[in-house]
Design a protein around this motif. Structure first.
Motif, short mmCIF file in Angstrom:
data_model
loop_
_atom_site.label_atom_id
_atom_site.label_comp_id
_atom_site.label_asym_id
_atom_site.label_seq_id
_atom_site.Cartn_x
_atom_site.Cartn_y
_atom_site.Cartn_z
N SER A 1 47.23 74.21 -13.42
CA SER A 1 46.95 74.33 -14.85
C SER A 1 48.09 75.09 -15.50
N ASP A 11 41.81 75.49 -20.03
CA ASP A 11 41.38 74.66 -18.90
C ASP A 11 40.72 75.53 -17.84
N ARG A 12 39.64 75.03 -17.26
CA ARG A 12 38.97 75.71 -16.16
C ARG A 12 38.64 74.68 -15.09
N VAL A 13 38.85 75.02 -13.82
CA VAL A 13 38.57 74.10 -12.73
C VAL A 13 37.89 74.83 -11.58
N TYR A 15 36.30 73.96 -7.28
CA TYR A 15 35.77 73.10 -6.22
C TYR A 15 34.88 73.97 -5.35
N LEU A 26 36.02 69.97 -13.71
CA LEU A 26 37.07 70.42 -14.62
C LEU A 26 36.52 70.44 -16.04
N ASP A 28 37.85 71.39 -20.17
CA ASP A 28 38.97 71.68 -21.06
C ASP A 28 38.42 72.12 -22.40
N ILE A 44 31.91 75.69 -16.06
CA ILE A 44 32.22 75.86 -14.64
C ILE A 44 31.21 76.78 -13.98
N CYS A 93 34.29 67.81 -20.12
CA CYS A 93 33.95 68.10 -18.73
C CYS A 93 33.99 66.81 -17.92
N SER A 111 38.62 64.35 -20.72
CA SER A 111 39.14 64.75 -19.41
C SER A 111 38.77 63.64 -18.42
N SER A 185 42.86 67.13 -17.32
CA SER A 185 42.66 67.16 -18.76
C SER A 185 43.75 66.32 -19.42
#
Length: 208
Positions: A1, A11-13, A15, A26, A28, A44, A93, A111, A185
């Motif tokens: 990012s 942006d946030r991601v 896993y 993900l 945005d 998230i 999202c 996204s 994103s």
């Protein structure tokens, strides 16, 4: 990012995985909307909490898990205090759950999720944007849509107008060895064509 030319990175991601499943998500935050980064972070956080509360057995209904969790994140965003003159906090999202060799997926906004196979795009999400609608109606070409100045005007997001939010579900896909799942994103997919993205991820290290 990468933050690019903006003051804040929205942006946030994440896993998250167990013995039975892998969750990729993900979000945005909407530039120009109040607390877009807060909306993305809350999304998230909601997915992480929902996945963590599961008993780690295989999900009986992975698609419902994704849609229910995204709806819950949207509802939490709608409760964030805000100034009406500046609009609601909002975020796009995209999320995917991999279980038993199959991918389940859904998104809201622009996204994207790409499934890349053998150096090509096997499938991808459909942008919820004005420009993409024009492309689908045949008003503009794919290349015109890619560079159109209004391409980031989305028609669906978490937060914003409650009646317009929805999660579009993708058809579950059986994965194969070598498949690549790419979540990005508009800051990622915007500068590149689908072919360029697919070719970049098809490269393999050369043994020395």
């Amino acid at each position: 990012s990468h933050i690019g030319n903006r003051k804040y990175n929205q942006d946030r991601v994440a896993y998250i995985y167990s013995n039975n499943a892998l969750l990729l998500v993900l979000a945005d935050g909407m530039g120009g909307h109040l607390h877009g980064e807060l909306a993305a972070g809350l999304t998230i956080e909601t997915f992480a909490a929902s996945f963590g509360q599961h008993d780690h057995s295989p999900f009986a209904d992975p698609q419902s898990f994704l849609s229910d969790t995204m709806r819950r994140a949207h509802e939490r965003i709608m409760l964030i205090p805000h100034d009406n003159s500046q609009g609601f906090p909002g975020t796009t999202c995209v999320a995917a759950l991999v279980q038993d060799g199959k991918m389940y997926w859904g998104h809201a906004g622009d996204s994207r999720l790409y499934l890349l196979r053998d150096g090509a795009v096997l499938t991808k999400t459909r942008d919820h944007s004005i420009v993409h609608q024009w492309f689908e109606w045949g008003v503009i070409s794919a290349e015109e849509a890619r560079v159109h100045p209004q391409r980031n005007q989305i028609t669906n997001c978490l937060g914003g107008t409650d009646q317009l939010f929805y999660m579009e579900s993708g058809v579950p896909v059986e994965l194969q060895s070598g498949d690549v799942l790419l979540l990005g994103s508009d800051g990622l997919w915007g500068p590149f064509t689908d072919r360029e993205l697919a070719e970049a991820f098809a490269l393999r290290p050369v043994a020395g």
